[in-house]
Design a protein around this motif. Structure first.
Motif, PDB file in Angstrom:
ATOM      1  N   LEU A  24      -3.387  21.405 -10.223  1.00  0.00           N
ATOM      2  CA  LEU A  24      -2.898  20.088  -9.824  1.00  0.00           C
ATOM      3  C   LEU A  24      -3.983  19.358  -9.059  1.00  0.00           C
ATOM      4  O   LEU A  24      -4.615  19.921  -8.190  1.00  0.00           O
ATOM      5  CB  LEU A  24      -1.670  20.270  -8.948  1.00  0.00           C
ATOM      6  CG  LEU A  24      -1.013  19.047  -8.365  1.00  0.00           C
ATOM      7  CD1 LEU A  24      -0.250  18.307  -9.440  1.00  0.00           C
ATOM      8  CD2 LEU A  24      -0.070  19.466  -7.274  1.00  0.00           C
ATOM      9  N   ALA A  25      -4.233  18.112  -9.389  1.00  0.00           N
ATOM     10  CA  ALA A  25      -5.296  17.369  -8.704  1.00  0.00           C
ATOM     11  C   ALA A  25      -4.898  17.064  -7.271  1.00  0.00           C
ATOM     12  O   ALA A  25      -5.571  17.450  -6.336  1.00  0.00           O
ATOM     13  CB  ALA A  25      -5.598  16.088  -9.466  1.00  0.00           C
ATOM     14  N   LEU A  26      -3.810  16.348  -7.065  1.00  0.00           N
ATOM     15  CA  LEU A  26      -3.386  16.055  -5.703  1.00  0.00           C
ATOM     16  C   LEU A  26      -1.978  15.501  -5.746  1.00  0.00           C
ATOM     17  O   LEU A  26      -1.442  15.159  -6.774  1.00  0.00           O
ATOM     18  CB  LEU A  26      -4.326  15.039  -5.041  1.00  0.00           C
ATOM     19  CG  LEU A  26      -4.454  13.675  -5.722  1.00  0.00           C
ATOM     20  CD1 LEU A  26      -3.448  12.683  -5.136  1.00  0.00           C
ATOM     21  CD2 LEU A  26      -5.859  13.126  -5.530  1.00  0.00           C
ATOM     22  N   CYS A  27      -1.351  15.448  -4.590  1.00  0.00           N
ATOM     23  CA  CYS A  27      -0.031  14.839  -4.466  1.00  0.00           C
ATOM     24  C   CYS A  27      -0.039  14.021  -3.193  1.00  0.00           C
ATOM     25  O   CYS A  27      -0.488  14.499  -2.156  1.00  0.00           O
ATOM     26  CB  CYS A  27       1.030  15.926  -4.397  1.00  0.00           C
ATOM     27  SG  CYS A  27       2.667  15.314  -4.060  1.00  0.00           S
ATOM     28  N   LEU A  28       0.403  12.793  -3.274  1.00  0.00           N
ATOM     29  CA  LEU A  28       0.482  11.986  -2.059  1.00  0.00           C
ATOM     30  C   LEU A  28       1.700  12.453  -1.278  1.00  0.00           C
ATOM     31  O   LEU A  28       2.823  11.984  -1.458  1.00  0.00           O
ATOM     32  CB  LEU A  28       0.602  10.490  -2.411  1.00  0.00           C
ATOM     33  CG  LEU A  28      -0.627   9.905  -3.112  1.00  0.00           C
ATOM     34  CD1 LEU A  28      -0.405   8.431  -3.361  1.00  0.00           C
ATOM     35  CD2 LEU A  28      -1.870  10.126  -2.267  1.00  0.00           C
ATOM     36  N   LEU A  29       1.457  13.409  -0.410  1.00  0.00           N
ATOM     37  CA  LEU A  29       2.557  14.121   0.208  1.00  0.00           C
ATOM     38  C   LEU A  29       3.328  13.278   1.209  1.00  0.00           C
ATOM     39  O   LEU A  29       4.487  13.525   1.475  1.00  0.00           O
ATOM     40  CB  LEU A  29       2.008  15.365   0.911  1.00  0.00           C
ATOM     41  CG  LEU A  29       1.398  16.379  -0.059  1.00  0.00           C
ATOM     42  CD1 LEU A  29       0.649  17.442   0.705  1.00  0.00           C
ATOM     43  CD2 LEU A  29       2.490  17.014  -0.890  1.00  0.00           C
ATOM     44  N   LEU A  30       2.672  12.298   1.798  1.00  0.00           N
ATOM     45  CA  LEU A  30       3.364  11.536   2.830  1.00  0.00           C
ATOM     46  C   LEU A  30       4.186  10.399   2.258  1.00  0.00           C
ATOM     47  O   LEU A  30       5.301  10.148   2.693  1.00  0.00           O
ATOM     48  CB  LEU A  30       2.342  10.965   3.824  1.00  0.00           C
ATOM     49  CG  LEU A  30       1.591  12.023   4.642  1.00  0.00           C
ATOM     50  CD1 LEU A  30       0.534  11.348   5.490  1.00  0.00           C
ATOM     51  CD2 LEU A  30       2.562  12.790   5.512  1.00  0.00           C
ATOM     52  N   LEU A  31       3.641   9.710   1.269  1.00  0.00           N
ATOM     53  CA  LEU A  31       4.281   8.480   0.824  1.00  0.00           C
ATOM     54  C   LEU A  31       4.603   8.461  -0.651  1.00  0.00           C
ATOM     55  O   LEU A  31       5.519   7.761  -1.064  1.00  0.00           O
ATOM     56  CB  LEU A  31       3.375   7.279   1.166  1.00  0.00           C
ATOM     57  CG  LEU A  31       3.088   7.096   2.657  1.00  0.00           C
ATOM     58  CD1 LEU A  31       2.032   6.025   2.855  1.00  0.00           C
ATOM     59  CD2 LEU A  31       4.358   6.723   3.398  1.00  0.00           C
ATOM     60  N   ALA A  72      -5.671   6.287  11.834  1.00  0.00           N
ATOM     61  CA  ALA A  72      -6.687   6.115  10.791  1.00  0.00           C
ATOM     62  C   ALA A  72      -6.538   7.194   9.727  1.00  0.00           C
ATOM     63  O   ALA A  72      -6.635   6.915   8.524  1.00  0.00           O
ATOM     64  CB  ALA A  72      -8.080   6.170  11.411  1.00  0.00           C
ATOM     65  N   ALA A  73      -6.291   8.436  10.151  1.00  0.00           N
ATOM     66  CA  ALA A  73      -6.126   9.530   9.187  1.00  0.00           C
ATOM     67  C   ALA A  73      -4.956   9.263   8.258  1.00  0.00           C
ATOM     68  O   ALA A  73      -5.054   9.446   7.031  1.00  0.00           O
ATOM     69  CB  ALA A  73      -5.926  10.849   9.934  1.00  0.00           C
ATOM     70  N   LEU A  74      -3.842   8.809   8.820  1.00  0.00           N
ATOM     71  CA  LEU A  74      -2.664   8.530   7.994  1.00  0.00           C
ATOM     72  C   LEU A  74      -2.941   7.382   7.030  1.00  0.00           C
ATOM     73  O   LEU A  74      -2.498   7.407   5.875  1.00  0.00           O
ATOM     74  CB  LEU A  74      -1.465   8.228   8.884  1.00  0.00           C
ATOM     75  CG  LEU A  74      -1.011   9.369   9.801  1.00  0.00           C
ATOM     76  CD1 LEU A  74       0.139   8.913  10.695  1.00  0.00           C
ATOM     77  CD2 LEU A  74      -0.601  10.589   8.987  1.00  0.00           C
ATOM     78  N   GLU A 126      -2.935   7.573   2.885  1.00  0.00           N
ATOM     79  CA  GLU A 126      -2.176   6.651   2.036  1.00  0.00           C
ATOM     80  C   GLU A 126      -3.070   6.003   0.994  1.00  0.00           C
ATOM     81  O   GLU A 126      -2.659   5.782  -0.148  1.00  0.00           O
ATOM     82  CB  GLU A 126      -1.505   5.590   2.900  1.00  0.00           C
ATOM     83  CG  GLU A 126      -0.652   4.602   2.112  1.00  0.00           C
ATOM     84  CD  GLU A 126       0.011   3.566   2.999  1.00  0.00           C
ATOM     85  OE1 GLU A 126       0.631   2.637   2.446  1.00  0.00           O
ATOM     86  OE2 GLU A 126      -0.097   3.672   4.233  1.00  0.00           O
ATOM     87  N   GLY A 127      -4.303   5.733   1.362  1.00  0.00           N
ATOM     88  CA  GLY A 127      -5.225   5.085   0.430  1.00  0.00           C
ATOM     89  C   GLY A 127      -5.984   6.044  -0.465  1.00  0.00           C
ATOM     90  O   GLY A 127      -6.835   5.599  -1.255  1.00  0.00           O
ATOM     91  N   GLY A 128      -5.716   7.324  -0.364  1.00  0.00           N
ATOM     92  CA  GLY A 128      -6.382   8.288  -1.219  1.00  0.00           C
ATOM     93  C   GLY A 128      -7.815   8.598  -0.819  1.00  0.00           C
ATOM     94  O   GLY A 128      -8.578   9.149  -1.616  1.00  0.00           O
ATOM     95  N   LYS A 129      -8.202   8.281   0.406  1.00  0.00           N
ATOM     96  CA  LYS A 129      -9.554   8.574   0.893  1.00  0.00           C
ATOM     97  C   LYS A 129      -9.496   9.856   1.723  1.00  0.00           C
ATOM     98  O   LYS A 129      -9.401   9.826   2.956  1.00  0.00           O
ATOM     99  CB  LYS A 129     -10.084   7.391   1.712  1.00  0.00           C
ATOM    100  CG  LYS A 129     -10.230   6.108   0.896  1.00  0.00           C
ATOM    101  CD  LYS A 129     -10.777   4.968   1.751  1.00  0.00           C
ATOM    102  CE  LYS A 129     -10.972   3.702   0.924  1.00  0.00           C
ATOM    103  NZ  LYS A 129     -11.519   2.580   1.746  1.00  0.00           N
ATOM    104  N   TYR A 130      -9.573  10.978   1.039  1.00  0.00           N
ATOM    105  CA  TYR A 130      -9.237  12.257   1.675  1.00  0.00           C
ATOM    106  C   TYR A 130     -10.352  12.783   2.572  1.00  0.00           C
ATOM    107  O   TYR A 130     -10.071  13.419   3.597  1.00  0.00           O
ATOM    108  CB  TYR A 130      -8.852  13.270   0.606  1.00  0.00           C
ATOM    109  CG  TYR A 130      -7.704  12.778  -0.231  1.00  0.00           C
ATOM    110  CD1 TYR A 130      -6.481  12.478   0.361  1.00  0.00           C
ATOM    111  CD2 TYR A 130      -7.857  12.540  -1.588  1.00  0.00           C
ATOM    112  CE1 TYR A 130      -5.429  11.977  -0.386  1.00  0.00           C
ATOM    113  CE2 TYR A 130      -6.811  12.057  -2.352  1.00  0.00           C
ATOM    114  CZ  TYR A 130      -5.596  11.765  -1.750  1.00  0.00           C
ATOM    115  OH  TYR A 130      -4.565  11.265  -2.489  1.00  0.00           O
TER     116      TYR A 130
END
Length: 396
Positions: A7-14, A63-65, A69-73
């Motif tokens: 799995l590439a990624l999952c936007l876990l928060l939003l 800033a981290a959150l 949200e913007g996919g800038k991990y």
């Protein structure tokens, strides 16, 4: 155990939790499958230093959150690391760090970050969702990981009244984990929870279809998989399962067309199985029985070991819940320490399924090994061991 690919990624928060690859059929949790847990690679002791956090006047945590949200991990990780260093007791900072690490596929470090967050706050919803997804979907499949994923997802579901919009995400990950664990009834319930709120959610629709198939509700499963044929993420797997369903009806030509389509769409997930002829399979089963230790051969005296094509409906529906249509083998009758009741002729027997076994492996050598493992599993049932005991011995 898991059928899911990487799995590439999952936007876990939003965002909605979505797989980039649907389950492959080669690791189905069937009777007789031995699957050793795969641990993630350890984090490097020479990890690359993080860049300074660019908080643009805000707090590092905010800033981290925002970066998450913007996919800038990478940026999210820098700011989450600073936030957790400034306040080591902030569960949200550790959860954000875990989400960033998981999205960057630094899974061993993500495990530690989520553990820290949940040690500080066992009910932290972001940490629960992140950990559930990490164990149930992202990490290599094992029963232990799937159980942890289900535990975290169910814990989140039990308290989402605080944040109702997170219910579909927890329910979806729970459905994934429960399907992987062979708990199709519970998985179906969780998938339905998602679909009530998001009727066109393709991941939930797939988990529902898979659960219906595992529950031997074949007509409903056929309708559900047909609805996924044009879905980019699940079309290949829908064709594959429709092939399995048509095969059970004896519609071999139509089944082959679906299998071929699945192979064209996802050749890595659906390679041509190393299918022996019926005669070759019978010979291999006989050789495997003959190679068993003496005590096992003695226990099998008078117990026929049959080479069969697919499990019959009567066998699958003989208990509650029903057995998976993808089982590799089956022991029929009471164990040796219990008397026969006269309803079975013969009293005890073992079946090994040619088509399911061939699809559970990639080579003839793997097939020979899987036949052996499956036979050992069924001999364990003959001797009175249950599935939990067999799993503890590596004969799940």
């Amino acid at each position: 155990m898991s059928w899911r690919g990487p799995l590439a990624l999952c936007l876990l928060l939003l965002g909605a939790c979505q797989r980039t690859s649907a389950p492959a059929p080669l690791s189905v949790p069937d009777a007789g499958v031995a699957e050793a847990p795969t641990a993630p690679a350890p984090a490097s002791s020479l990890a690359e230093p993080l860049l300074p956090c660019k908080a643009d006047g805000g707090t590092p945590l905010d800033a981290a959150l925002g970066y998450l949200e913007g996919g800038k991990y990478a940026e999210a990780l820098s700011c989450a690391a600073q936030a957790s260093a400034l306040d080591p007791d902030d569960a949200t900072a550790h959860a954000a760090r875990g989400n960033a690490l998981a999205s960057l596929e630094r899974t061993a470090e993500a495990q530690v970050a989520y553990a820290r967050a949940l040690a500080l706050n066992p009910g932290h919803l972001d940490a629960l969702l992140g950990a559930a997804h990490l164990y149930a979907v992202q990490l290599p499949s094992s029963r232990e990981f799937d159980e942890l994923g289900a535990l975290y997802a169910e814990r989140g579901l039990s308290q989402v009244d605080e944040v109702p919009e997170m219910l579909p995400q927890f329910a979806l990950v729970a459905a994934m984990a429960l399907n992987d664990l062979g708990q199709a009834g519970e998985a179906l319930q969780r998938a339905q929870l998602v679909l009530v709120r998001e009727p066109h959610q393709p991941e939930a629709a797939y988990e529902k279809a898979l659960a219906l198939f595992e529950l031997c509700r074949f007509r409903e499963a056929r309708t559900a998989f047909t609805g996924l044929l044009n879905d980019p993420a699940h079309g290949a797997h829908a064709h594959y399962h429709l092939g399995l369903l048509l095969e059970r009806e004896g519609k071999w030509k139509q089944a082959r067309e679906h299998f071929d389509k699945a192979r064209v769409l996802a050749p890595r997930d659906f390679p041509e199985p190393p299918l022996p002829t019926e005669a070759e399979f019978r010979e291999e089963v006989a050789r495997t029985v003959a190679a068993l230790p003496k005590d096992m051969r003695e226990d099998l005296a008078g117990v026929p070991v049959r080479a069969e094509e697919l499990p019959a409906n009567d066998d699958l529906l003989s208990g509650e819940p029903p057995l998976s249509p993808a089982i590799l083998g089956l022991f029929r009758g009471p164990p040796l320490n219990e008397p026969c009741d006269g309803t079975e002729t013969p009293c005890r027997s073992v079946a090994l399924y040619r088509l399911n076994l061939a699809r559970a492996v990639r080579t003839r050598e793997e097939l020979r090994e899987q036949i052996k493992v499956t036979l050992l599993h069924e001999v364990g049932h003959l001797r009175g061991e249950d599935d939990q005991e067999l799993a503890a011995r590596g004969l799940e």
